[in-house]
Design an enzyme around this catalytic site. Structure first.
Site, PDB file in Angstrom:
ATOM      1  N   HIS A 229       6.028   9.762   0.919  1.00  0.00           N
ATOM      2  CA  HIS A 229       4.801  10.503   1.239  1.00  0.00           C
ATOM      3  C   HIS A 229       4.778  11.906   0.618  1.00  0.00           C
ATOM      4  O   HIS A 229       3.839  12.667   0.864  1.00  0.00           O
ATOM      5  CB  HIS A 229       4.585  10.617   2.759  1.00  0.00           C
TER       6      HIS A 229
ATOM      7  N   GLU B 176       0.058  -1.264   5.693  1.00  0.00           N
ATOM      8  CA  GLU B 176       1.157  -0.813   6.546  1.00  0.00           C
ATOM      9  C   GLU B 176       1.036   0.668   6.847  1.00  0.00           C
ATOM     10  O   GLU B 176       1.354   1.115   7.957  1.00  0.00           O
ATOM     11  CB  GLU B 176       2.501  -1.101   5.864  1.00  0.00           C
ATOM     12  N   GLU B 177       0.562   1.435   5.873  1.00  0.00           N
ATOM     13  CA  GLU B 177       0.517   2.884   6.009  1.00  0.00           C
ATOM     14  C   GLU B 177      -0.580   3.367   6.954  1.00  0.00           C
ATOM     15  O   GLU B 177      -0.654   4.555   7.249  1.00  0.00           O
ATOM     16  CB  GLU B 177       0.338   3.545   4.635  1.00  0.00           C
TER      17      GLU B 177
ATOM     18  N   ASP C 165       0.830  -1.211   0.000  1.00  0.00           N
ATOM     19  CA  ASP C 165       0.000   0.000   0.000  1.00  0.00           C
ATOM     20  C   ASP C 165       0.860   1.254   0.000  1.00  0.00           C
ATOM     21  O   ASP C 165       2.037   1.248   0.390  1.00  0.00           O
ATOM     22  CB  ASP C 165      -0.962   0.017   1.181  1.00  0.00           C
TER      23      ASP C 165
END
Length: 383
Positions: free
Chosen positions: A357, A135-136, A75
């Site tokens: 990000h 995970e995010e 992800d």
């Protein structure tokens, strides 16, 4: 170099799948399953409760002890609201960099691992591939997969989580706990404050307490603990509330995360805030029974420590060729979850967390090349 070119093509394919955490990752998982099957590798899919996401793990090579786990999450974080200068789902090369969402965090590592599958399958010790979801959003997807791997795969020498570390060895990361606060008020005209209760005004007071707590954590930090910043950090990432300026807000909501070094207990840190929420909830209900405050933990994961990683560090250093002291990092990752399951674990992967990000996320081509050298040496070491 053929494997490096293959990793570039695979990275382009993986980036093209929009696997933002609120979306399904199944298209990517299905592509990886088919790719592994083409190389004679069977895989295990572990769907979530909704059936819209899945983990995947597979063993390349013989089912014997002494192999290596290569782990990455599928992800990525959202691109909405970010100022991208090109399509985030199409890899673009410029100035020695590859741009695209997930290039650094962390589809490049997955692409490298997959590109070397043809070599891993002929090694004398296995490579266990592990690809997770969510995970995010607090490392929520991996635990079930890790638990199953711990029961079913022959004991590996170590687990390598390929988070972007510029191919430096990382032996510690902070834990994270994500909480949501929901405030239910009682709507009334904003001039009649005695006849209503503003959820926004309550939320502001609660957020102010968290801001004070963040400052307290900074003041009491252990400056020599190896983390940058050294303190447990608390930030409010989302907030919303109210309907109009002249209505006492009927609802408010905010989300915060608390990231703790291994020696800090998130529950203990938040205990005073939890008591405040409970007291505020009782006060509000005494005035208007339908109002109140709710504090809920949404997700979280444990910290990773250097404990038990000496052999893994020596092994991975031999592959990277660097001998600098291992790092500790302030972001959370799945490393602590692998460690808790009994796997000696380190983090080591291409790219920099500073690009993760961000709009126009990128990975340097030199980092992809460094990752390719790592995979070559790993294949040799397992043969």
């Amino acid at each position: 170099m053929t494997d490096l070119l293959a990793s570039r093509r695979i990275l382009e394919t993986l980036v093209a799948f929009d696997t933002t955490s609120h979306r399904s990752n199944l298209a990517l998982i299905e592509w990886v399953e088919a790719y592994l099957a083409d190389h004679g590798v069977a895989s295990v899919r572990m769907p979530d409760d909704s059936g819209l996401k899945a983990n995947l793990f597979a063993t390349c090579g013989p089912a014997v002890e002494g192999g290596v786990i290569l782990s990455g999450h599928s992800d990525v974080v959202p691109v909405a609201g970010q100022d991208w200068t090109s399509d985030p789902w199409v890899v673009r090369e410029a100035d020695g960099r590859l741009y695209g969402r997930g290039t650094s965090d962390m589809k490049a590592f997955i692409a490298l691992a997959l590109a070397w599958v043809p070599k891993f399958v002929s090694a004398s010790r296995p490579v266990h591939l592990a690809i997770s979801y969510d995970e995010e959003v607090g490392c929520a997807g991996a635990p079930a997969m890790i638990a199953r791997m711990a029961k079913t795969i022959p004991a590996p020498r170590c687990a390598i989580v390929g988070e972007p570390s510029l191919m430096r060895v990382v032996t510690g990361h902070k834990g994270i706990a994500v909480h949501e606060v929901t405030v239910r008020g009682h709507e009334a005209h904003s001039s009649l404050v005695d006849q209503g209760l503003s959820a926004n005004m309550v939320a502001v007071r609660l957020m102010a307490q968290l801001a004070d707590l963040a400052e307290e954590l900074e003041r009491r930090a252990d400056a020599g603990n190896g983390f940058d910043p050294p303190q447990a950090t608390l930030t409010i990432g989302e907030m919303e509330g109210g309907t109009a300026a002249n209505i006492l807000a009927g609802h408010a909501r905010f989300v915060f995360d608390l990231r703790c070094p291994p020696n800090e207990d998130a529950a203990a840190i938040l205990a005073p805030f939890r008591r405040t929420c409970e007291g505020m909830d009782a006060q509000m209900k005494a005035r208007f029974p339908g109002t109140g405050v709710r504090l809920e933990r949404r997700s979280g994961t444990c910290a990773m420590t250097p404990e038990g990683s000496d052999d893994a560090v020596a092994f991975v250093r031999a592959l990277t060729g660097e001998n600098a002291p291992p790092l500790q990092v302030s972001y959370a990752a799945e490393g602590g979850q692998f460690q808790q399951a009994g796997f000696p674990t380190v983090i080591c992967g291409p790219g920099s967390i500073e690009q993760a990000h961000q709009p126009d996320e990128w990975i340097a081509l030199s980092q992809l090349e460094a990752g390719a050298r790592f995979m070559d040496r790993l294949a040799e070491a397992l043969t």
